[in-house]
Design a protein around this motif. Structure first.
Motif, short mmCIF file in Angstrom:
data_model
loop_
_atom_site.label_atom_id
_atom_site.label_comp_id
_atom_site.label_asym_id
_atom_site.label_seq_id
_atom_site.Cartn_x
_atom_site.Cartn_y
_atom_site.Cartn_z
N GLN A 262 116.60 39.64 39.37
CA GLN A 262 116.51 40.15 38.00
C GLN A 262 117.32 41.44 37.87
O GLN A 262 118.09 41.61 36.92
CB GLN A 262 115.04 40.39 37.62
CG GLN A 262 114.82 40.75 36.17
CD GLN A 262 115.12 39.60 35.23
OE1 GLN A 262 114.69 38.48 35.46
NE2 GLN A 262 115.86 39.88 34.18
N ALA A 263 117.16 42.34 38.82
CA ALA A 263 117.87 43.62 38.79
C ALA A 263 119.38 43.45 38.95
O ALA A 263 120.17 44.14 38.30
CB ALA A 263 117.33 44.54 39.88
N GLU B 93 102.29 29.06 58.29
CA GLU B 93 101.04 29.01 57.54
C GLU B 93 101.05 30.09 56.47
O GLU B 93 101.47 31.20 56.70
CB GLU B 93 99.90 29.28 58.51
CG GLU B 93 98.72 28.36 58.57
CD GLU B 93 98.77 26.99 57.97
OE1 GLU B 93 98.34 26.85 56.82
OE2 GLU B 93 99.18 26.06 58.65
N GLY B 94 100.62 29.74 55.28
CA GLY B 94 100.59 30.70 54.18
C GLY B 94 101.84 30.67 53.32
O GLY B 94 101.94 31.39 52.34
N GLY B 95 102.80 29.85 53.70
CA GLY B 95 104.01 29.71 52.88
C GLY B 95 105.00 30.84 53.07
O GLY B 95 105.06 31.47 54.12
N GLU B 96 105.79 31.06 52.01
CA GLU B 96 106.78 32.14 52.01
C GLU B 96 107.90 31.90 53.02
O GLU B 96 108.47 32.86 53.56
CB GLU B 96 106.12 33.50 52.26
CG GLU B 96 105.04 33.87 51.26
CD GLU B 96 105.59 34.51 50.00
OE1 GLU B 96 106.16 35.59 50.06
OE2 GLU B 96 105.43 33.88 48.93
N SER B 97 108.24 30.63 53.30
CA SER B 97 109.30 30.34 54.26
C SER B 97 110.44 29.50 53.67
O SER B 97 111.56 29.56 54.16
CB SER B 97 108.74 29.63 55.50
OG SER B 97 108.16 28.38 55.14
N HIS B 98 110.17 28.72 52.66
CA HIS B 98 111.15 27.84 52.04
C HIS B 98 111.13 28.06 50.52
O HIS B 98 110.07 27.94 49.90
CB HIS B 98 110.81 26.37 52.31
CG HIS B 98 110.90 25.98 53.74
ND1 HIS B 98 109.96 26.38 54.68
CD2 HIS B 98 111.80 25.22 54.40
CE1 HIS B 98 110.29 25.86 55.85
NE2 HIS B 98 111.40 25.16 55.71
N PHE B 99 112.29 28.34 49.94
CA PHE B 99 112.35 28.64 48.51
C PHE B 99 113.45 27.86 47.81
O PHE B 99 114.52 27.63 48.38
CB PHE B 99 112.61 30.14 48.29
CG PHE B 99 111.47 31.00 48.72
CD1 PHE B 99 110.43 31.28 47.85
CD2 PHE B 99 111.42 31.51 50.01
CE1 PHE B 99 109.35 32.05 48.26
CE2 PHE B 99 110.35 32.29 50.43
CZ PHE B 99 109.32 32.55 49.55
N ASN B 100 113.16 27.50 46.56
CA ASN B 100 114.15 26.93 45.65
C ASN B 100 114.33 27.95 44.53
O ASN B 100 113.34 28.39 43.93
CB ASN B 100 113.65 25.62 45.05
CG ASN B 100 113.47 24.54 46.10
OD1 ASN B 100 114.24 24.46 47.05
ND2 ASN B 100 112.46 23.72 45.94
N VAL B 101 115.58 28.31 44.26
CA VAL B 101 115.87 29.29 43.21
C VAL B 101 116.85 28.67 42.21
O VAL B 101 117.89 28.13 42.61
CB VAL B 101 116.48 30.58 43.81
CG1 VAL B 101 116.94 31.52 42.70
CG2 VAL B 101 115.48 31.28 44.70
N ARG B 102 116.50 28.75 40.96
CA ARG B 102 117.39 28.34 39.86
C ARG B 102 117.65 29.59 39.05
O ARG B 102 116.71 30.24 38.57
CB ARG B 102 116.73 27.27 39.01
CG ARG B 102 117.56 26.83 37.83
CD ARG B 102 116.81 25.76 37.02
NE ARG B 102 117.43 25.53 35.74
CZ ARG B 102 118.40 24.65 35.51
NH1 ARG B 102 118.86 23.92 36.50
NH2 ARG B 102 118.91 24.51 34.30
N ILE B 103 118.93 29.92 38.90
CA ILE B 103 119.29 31.14 38.17
C ILE B 103 120.49 30.86 37.28
O ILE B 103 121.43 30.17 37.68
CB ILE B 103 119.57 32.32 39.14
CG1 ILE B 103 119.88 33.61 38.38
CG2 ILE B 103 120.66 31.98 40.14
CD1 ILE B 103 119.93 34.86 39.26
N GLU C 83 109.60 39.49 45.53
CA GLU C 83 110.76 40.29 45.95
C GLU C 83 112.06 39.60 45.57
O GLU C 83 113.00 40.24 45.09
CB GLU C 83 110.70 40.55 47.46
CG GLU C 83 111.58 41.66 47.90
CD GLU C 83 111.28 42.14 49.30
OE1 GLU C 83 112.10 42.93 49.80
OE2 GLU C 83 110.28 41.73 49.90
N ILE C 84 112.14 38.29 45.77
CA ILE C 84 113.32 37.53 45.37
C ILE C 84 113.53 37.67 43.87
O ILE C 84 114.63 37.99 43.41
CB ILE C 84 113.19 36.04 45.78
CG1 ILE C 84 113.26 35.89 47.29
CG2 ILE C 84 114.26 35.20 45.09
CD1 ILE C 84 112.92 34.50 47.81
#
Length: 84
Positions: free
Chosen positions: A12-13, A37-47, A6-7
């Motif tokens: 991209q859009a 549990e299962g992740g999806e809580s901390h993100f690193n984004v390079r754009i 989703e990110i």
């Protein structure tokens, strides 16, 4: 759709970046606040996108947060590396 997907889709859009990397870094935060549990809580984004040209660092961050909309409150941490 995963949060990572989703990110990626929303950024991209919104910015048509020449470079976009979304990394789920949740596992490295195991035992820390916000970990789930299962992740999806901390993100690193390079754009990297021409759309950011002439914008201040704060304006770039605001633009990314606006593009992500309701995704932001669903995650614990978002590290952004934004450039042209």
């Amino acid at each position: 759709m995963t949060v990572s997907e989703e990110i990626r889709t929303r950024l991209q859009a919104a910015f048509d970046p020449r470079e976009l990397e979304v990394v789920d870094d949740s596992e490295s935060h195991r035992g820390h606040a916000g970990f789930q549990e299962g992740g999806e809580s901390h993100f690193n984004v390079r754009i990297r996108a021409a759309a950011f040209e002439g914008q201040s660092r704060v304006a770039r961050h605001r633009a990314v947060h606006k593009a992500l909309g309701d995704v932001v409150p669903r995650i614990h941490a978002l590290a952004l590396d934004i450039g042209i």
